[in-house]
Design an enzyme around this catalytic site. Structure first.
Site, PDB file in Angstrom:
ATOM      1  N   ASP A  46       0.742  -1.080  -0.014  1.00  0.00           N
ATOM      2  CA  ASP A  46      -0.062  -0.050   0.100  1.00  0.00           C
ATOM      3  C   ASP A  46       0.769   1.236  -0.084  1.00  0.00           C
ATOM      4  OD1 ASP A  46      -2.918   1.267   0.715  1.00  0.00           O
ATOM      5  OD2 ASP A  46      -1.530   2.308   1.781  1.00  0.00           O
ATOM      6  N   TYR A  51       2.983   9.910  -0.415  1.00  0.00           N
ATOM      7  CA  TYR A  51       4.045   9.281   0.322  1.00  0.00           C
ATOM      8  C   TYR A  51       5.469   9.595  -0.311  1.00  0.00           C
ATOM      9  CZ  TYR A  51       0.255   6.562   2.468  1.00  0.00           C
ATOM     10  OH  TYR A  51      -0.823   6.216   3.328  1.00  0.00           O
ATOM     11  N   LYS A  76      -2.712   5.582  -4.403  1.00  0.00           N
ATOM     12  CA  LYS A  76      -3.971   6.702  -4.019  1.00  0.00           C
ATOM     13  C   LYS A  76      -3.539   7.976  -4.640  1.00  0.00           C
ATOM     14  CE  LYS A  76      -3.662   4.593   0.658  1.00  0.00           C
ATOM     15  NZ  LYS A  76      -2.235   4.705   0.981  1.00  0.00           N
ATOM     16  N   HIS A 109      -7.635   9.403  -1.909  1.00  0.00           N
ATOM     17  CA  HIS A 109      -6.983   9.572  -0.733  1.00  0.00           C
ATOM     18  C   HIS A 109      -7.981  10.003   0.465  1.00  0.00           C
ATOM     19  CE1 HIS A 109      -2.517   9.054   0.862  1.00  0.00           C
ATOM     20  NE2 HIS A 109      -3.556   8.904   1.876  1.00  0.00           N
ATOM     21  N   ILE A 230      -3.136  -3.000   7.062  1.00  0.00           N
ATOM     22  CA  ILE A 230      -1.947  -2.998   6.304  1.00  0.00           C
ATOM     23  C   ILE A 230      -0.694  -2.302   7.227  1.00  0.00           C
ATOM     24  CG2 ILE A 230      -2.845  -2.830   3.743  1.00  0.00           C
ATOM     25  CD1 ILE A 230      -3.272   0.435   4.437  1.00  0.00           C
ATOM     26  N   SER A 233       6.293  -1.280   8.964  1.00  0.00           N
ATOM     27  CA  SER A 233       7.266  -1.246   9.617  1.00  0.00           C
ATOM     28  C   SER A 233       8.634  -1.158   8.807  1.00  0.00           C
ATOM     29  CB  SER A 233       7.348  -2.554  10.396  1.00  0.00           C
ATOM     30  OG  SER A 233       8.471  -2.796  11.230  1.00  0.00           O
ATOM     31  N   ARG A 238       9.981  -6.988  12.786  1.00  0.00           N
ATOM     32  CA  ARG A 238       8.696  -6.819  12.954  1.00  0.00           C
ATOM     33  C   ARG A 238       8.008  -7.000  11.620  1.00  0.00           C
ATOM     34  NH1 ARG A 238       9.201  -0.783  15.710  1.00  0.00           N
ATOM     35  NH2 ARG A 238       9.438  -1.408  17.918  1.00  0.00           N
ATOM     36  N   ASN A 242       4.719  -9.363  12.045  1.00  0.00           N
ATOM     37  CA  ASN A 242       3.317  -8.820  11.772  1.00  0.00           C
ATOM     38  C   ASN A 242       2.570  -9.780  10.615  1.00  0.00           C
ATOM     39  OD1 ASN A 242       3.834  -6.896  13.584  1.00  0.00           O
ATOM     40  ND2 ASN A 242       4.131  -5.345  11.924  1.00  0.00           N
TER      41      ASN A 242
END
Ligand SMILES: NC(=O)c1ccc[n+]([C@@H]2O[C@H](COP(=O)([O-])OP(=O)(O)OC[C@H]3O[C@@H](n4cnc5c(N)ncnc54)[C@H](OP(=O)(O)O)[C@@H]3O)[C@@H](O)[C@H]2O)c1
Length: 274
Positions: A46, A51, A76, A109, A230, A233, A238, A242
């Site tokens: 994602d 970002y 997005k 978004h 979602i 890390s 991790r 996860n």
């Protein structure tokens, strides 16, 4: 290789129930983080234009050597690119940065109701979808009132609404509305951004009972609710931890204890106020 079961979206397409989020991962670290996630068994990634790491994300995907049809890539549309023509151009730019010729899921978004452009924007999404360049289309941070308007004015019911969702913000009204409309609920900040939530005594106690970490307990709660989650890390241990949530189950009393933690407390902005 993937350990993650799918959910079936309202268009018949399968989406992994657990994916890997890359918000706040710098572009030059995204390649490594995405590569680690894919090696660990994640198949859903994602990202978002906002970002500024679609390039690194795309490099991590390409370097994995995994067949494209085994992957589920979401990006997005940035709020400043809303509007029919702008959305079409922004989508092209996202695909180019990702180095892909289609995405699996394209999301608006934020609704930004004050600008009132999400319906025109979604009509561009319908074109992108009809052209086969986004296998599914949907929205993010839409309240039921925004979805209701969108569904009335357009023809493709969103496949997904990605919303902030964790034990302190359980979004019961949105989840019920999505279920009624056949929209999948995808939770962002599923770990409550990894801060206080993972130290809540009720969660720590359930973790001790199952011999799991608090993060695994919270992720398992999302899975058993039937939502998509979602977690993000950049820490390899991790990332692996996860995804290891498919070999145990929370008991009904564990689910009830976590559901009792709701405080309707947002970490992010309120979509109604943008
Ligand atoms: N649509 C939207 O508006 C929206 C908004 C926000 C987020 N998102 C999406 O949702 C994804 C996840 O949300 P998020 O990044 O806000 O928060 P999150 O996944 O709830 O939490 C991430 C934080 O938790 C830490 N963490 C991860 N696994 C952990 C573990 N096993 N034990 C302890 N700490 C752990 C991470 O630290 P390290 O990285 O240092 O390991 C990071 O600081 C984003 O990456 C993005 O893809 C979407």
């Amino acid at each position: 290789m993937s350990k993650v079961p799918p959910i079936i979206l309202n268009n018949g397409i399968e989406m992994p129930q657990l994916g890997f989020g890359v918000w706040q991962v710098p572009d030059d670290e995204a390649e490594r983080a995405v590569a680690t996630a894919l090696e660990s068994g994640y198949r859903s990634i994602d990202t978002a234009a906002l970002y500024e790491n679609e390039v690194g994300t795309g490099k991590g995907i390409a370097a994995s050597g995994i067949d494209r049809d085994q992957l589920f890539v979401t990006t997005k549309l940035m709020s400043t690119d809303q509007g029919y023509d702008r959305a079409l151009r922004a989508f092209d730019a996202s695909l180019e940065r990702l180095g892909l010729d289609y995405v699996d899921l394209y999301l608006i978004h934020w609704p930004v109701p004050s600008e009132d452009r999400y319906i025109d924007t979604y009509k561009a999404f319908e074109k992108i979808h009809a052209d086969g360049r986004a296998k599914s289309i949907g929205v993010s941070n839409f309240l039921p009132e925004h979805l209701e308007r969108l569904i009335d004015a357009t023809s493709v019911i969103p496949a997904v609404n990605q919303i902030e969702l964790h034990p302190h913000l359980q979004q019961r009204a949105s989840r019920a509305y999505h279920a009624e409309q056949g929209i999948a609920t995808e939770g962002w900040s599923p770990l409550g951004q990894g801060k206080g939530l993972l130290e809540v005594p009720a969660i720590v106690a359930i973790a001790q009972k199952h011999g799991r970490s608090p993060a695994q307990i919270v992720l398992r709660w999302h899975i058993q609710l039937g939502n998509v989650a979602i977690p993000k890390s950049v820490t390899p241990a991790r990332i692996k931890e996860n995804i290891n949530v498919f070999d145990f189950e929370l008991d009904p009393e564990d689910m009830a204890a976590i559901s009792a933690l709701n405080e309707d407390r947002r970490l992010g902005p309120d979509p109604a106020e943008m």
